[in-house]
Design a protein around this motif. Structure first.
Motif, PDB file in Angstrom:
ATOM      1  N   TYR A  67       0.841  -1.188   0.000  1.00 35.87           N
ATOM      2  CA  TYR A  67       0.000   0.000   0.000  1.00 35.87           C
ATOM      3  C   TYR A  67       0.880   1.243   0.000  1.00 35.87           C
ATOM      4  CZ  TYR A  67       1.085  -0.620   4.979  1.00 35.87           C
ATOM      5  OH  TYR A  67       1.737  -0.821   6.172  1.00 35.87           O
ATOM      6  N   LYS A 152      -3.326  -3.566  -0.501  1.00 36.99           N
ATOM      7  CA  LYS A 152      -3.068  -2.406  -1.365  1.00 36.99           C
ATOM      8  C   LYS A 152      -4.377  -1.800  -1.852  1.00 36.99           C
ATOM      9  CE  LYS A 152      -0.679  -1.202  -5.673  1.00 36.99           C
ATOM     10  NZ  LYS A 152       0.283  -0.208  -5.141  1.00 36.99           N
ATOM     11  N   ASN A 153      -5.295  -2.650  -2.305  1.00 39.99           N
ATOM     12  CA  ASN A 153      -6.573  -2.149  -2.822  1.00 39.99           C
ATOM     13  C   ASN A 153      -7.443  -1.575  -1.708  1.00 39.99           C
ATOM     14  OD1 ASN A 153      -5.897  -2.925  -5.447  1.00 39.99           O
ATOM     15  ND2 ASN A 153      -6.762  -4.976  -5.198  1.00 39.99           N
ATOM     16  N   ARG A 157      -8.847   2.249  -1.559  1.00 44.04           N
ATOM     17  CA  ARG A 157     -10.273   2.568  -1.496  1.00 44.04           C
ATOM     18  C   ARG A 157     -10.578   3.458  -0.295  1.00 44.04           C
ATOM     19  NH1 ARG A 157     -10.909  -2.991  -2.497  1.00 44.04           N
ATOM     20  NH2 ARG A 157     -11.659  -3.302  -0.365  1.00 44.04           N
TER      21      ARG A 157
END
Length: 515
Positions: A67, A152-153, A157
């Motif tokens: 991230y 990471k996603n 978000r």
């Protein structure tokens, strides 16, 4: 199609490499690693990257996905500046504890160096990751890629929904507590698949906040009068409900903070999970690097003996090898303690010597392995079942203590001079080995800070305790800053006591409350 070679035909000549040639050399290394050394490895995924990509991997603790956080950029700028100015070099490779095992090789490496780093990382580190008990029990090499992609996603978000500053503040606080965000000796039982589904449903419904609030409203029910007995009863309830004392600060805050939102808890959980995933590497630096160095040294020498690499390639490899395992003297500007590569490699070479050519001293100290018919099996067993502390305590020999010229200095604040307390005699060898092993025990190196209590009925102050060892206290300025991060995740005031159990006294007290 990969090329084949006879024993009289080297696999390569000169420094240039191609992907086809890398495949050929990999297969030759694999034959020796699996069939001669008996290694057990994950499938290999070798990627060739540039120096800038290597710097990027450095900044993200060597993980393939990560991230975004400003600290990674800071590390990248620092490392790149030092590298461009020639003040520091770059690793020839980075290897990841994953299945398949990912190795990053520098594109600037010569073919000889590519041979070295494949033997070192793709087989030495790979075998250690797959077989050492700490990595087997505490990490999931097959699932780490999917988890990193999720992390990471998820963070991305959250940044879109709640803002970069809000997410960054939680990451800053969690990062400050990473070293105190691991289970050192035990961990909660892994949830069943049904429990995992229920947990996910609660997260989706944002119900985790209510479950935490239930703790605060129900924990002291039935405790009516404000007496000494009721205070004791309330404290016992807190101990049971909150599972105190708790060594894992991030876990406690993730589960019990009365103010964190569900998405904030998930970010804390991500940081905690990655800290735990990397924790075995902190406990096995000597063994991990020693294993990989021993493996590459054995393999490249066997490649040369079989005529698969030239004498020039071997000399280039050995030049790098000797630089890696060099132990600077104490008065050398490069000295920073014992080189883990040097100590680990020397100990594994010494185990082979004890098996093949034991002395009377070896037979006395190591009766189970002295003269053992299969030194490779002895090493594989050691790689599987020990960490740095226990490995040194079990296998450091008097022969190696003499070779490294080790002795024990006693530094007592009550005496004006240092004392050489242990020398090269029978009792001294044992004490030297014990003291050196303790220096690799994470429990001795990192501070023992635990959550011990929280005032549920009053101001909800979180109480921490630092169990002082050997009179070593925390730096109070830095500690006060870290307590601010704890307060941010907890939502209320936080206090810390430094307790010296040897004298049963409180050495210092810190608090986030205004003075």
């Amino acid at each position: 199609m990969t090329e084949t070679a006879t024993a009289s035909a080297p696999l390569f000549n000169g420094p240039d490499w191609t992907f086809e040639l890398l495949g050929t050399v990999h297969d030759a290394i694999e034959e020796i690693a699996l069939n001669e050394l008996g290694l057990d490895v994950y499938p290999n995924q070798i990627e060739i990257i540039s120096s800038e990509q290597m710097l990027d991997a450095y900044s993200c603790v060597g993980l393939p996905l990560m991230y975004q956080h400003w600290s990674f950029g800071k590390h990248f700028v620092r490392d790149e500046t030092y590298y461009r100015k020639g003040l520091t070099g770059l690793a020839y490779e980075i290897v990841i504890n994953s299945n398949p095992c990912i190795s990053y090789n520098m594109e600037e490496n010569s073919m000889a160096m590519q041979t070295l780093v494949m033997a070192h990382a793709a087989f030495g580190h790979n075998h250690f990751f797959k077989n050492n008990y700490l990595f087997r029990d505490w990490t999931d090499a097959s699932g780490i890629h999917d988890y990193l992609a999720f992390a990471k996603n998820f963070v991305a978000r959250c940044e879109e929904r709640y803002g970069v500053d809000e997410v960054e503040a939680i990451l800053d606080a969690a990062h400050a507590l990473r070293d105190q965000g691991v289970f050192r000796y035990g961990r909660p039982p892994r949830p069943t698949s049904q429990e995992l589904q229920a947990m996910q449903q609660r997260r989706d419904e944002h119900a985790s906040q209510q479950s935490v609030l239930d703790l605060w409203t129900d924990s002291t029910m039935g405790v009516a009068e404000d007496t000494e007995d009721t205070h004791l009863q309330a404290r016992q309830i807190r101990q049971e409900d909150l599972n105190l004392p708790q060594e894992n600060l991030l876990y406690f805050l993730e589960k019990n903070s009365p103010t964190l939102q569900p998405w904030q808890r998930e970010i804390v959980r991500i940081v905690r999970f990655l800290a735990q995933y990397l924790y075995p590497q902190k406990q096995t630096k000597v063994m991990n690097e020693g294993c990989a160095t021993f493996v590459h040294y054995y393999i490249v020498n066997r490649l040369y003996e079989k005529g698969l690499i030239t004498q020039g390639a071997l000399m280039e490899i050995l030049h790098s090898h000797t630089s890696v395992v060099m132990q600077p003297d104490f008065n050398d500007p490069r000295f920073s303690g014992l080189n883990p590569y040097a100590l680990g490699f020397a100990m594994m070479q010494d185990i082979r010597r004890i098996c093949e050519e034991p002395t009377d001293e070896d037979r006395e100290w190591f009766p189970e392995i002295a003269g053992h018919s299969d030194w490779k099996a002895v090493l594989r067993e050691a790689w599987s079942n020990y960490r740095d502390e226990s490995f040194i305590l079990q296998f450091l020999s008097p022969h190696l203590i003499r070779k490294f010229k080790l002795f024990v200095l006693t530094d007592d604040t009550k005496h004006p001079e240092l004392v050489v307390s242990q020398i090269h005699n029978a009792s001294g060898y044992r004490r030297i080995r014990q003291v050196l092993a303790q220096s690799y025990d994470i429990a001795q190196v990192e501070p023992d800070i635990q959550v011990v209590d929280v005032d549920l009925k009053g101001d909800r102050e979180l109480k921490l305790c630092h169990n002082i060892q050997d009179g070593i206290q925390l730096d109070q300025t830095g500690c006060a800053e870290v307590l601010k991060h704890v307060k941010q995740l907890w939502g209320y005031e936080v206090s810390l006591k430094g307790r010296d159990h040897s004298s049963d006294t409180v050495a210092y007290e810190l608090s986030t409350k205004p003075s």
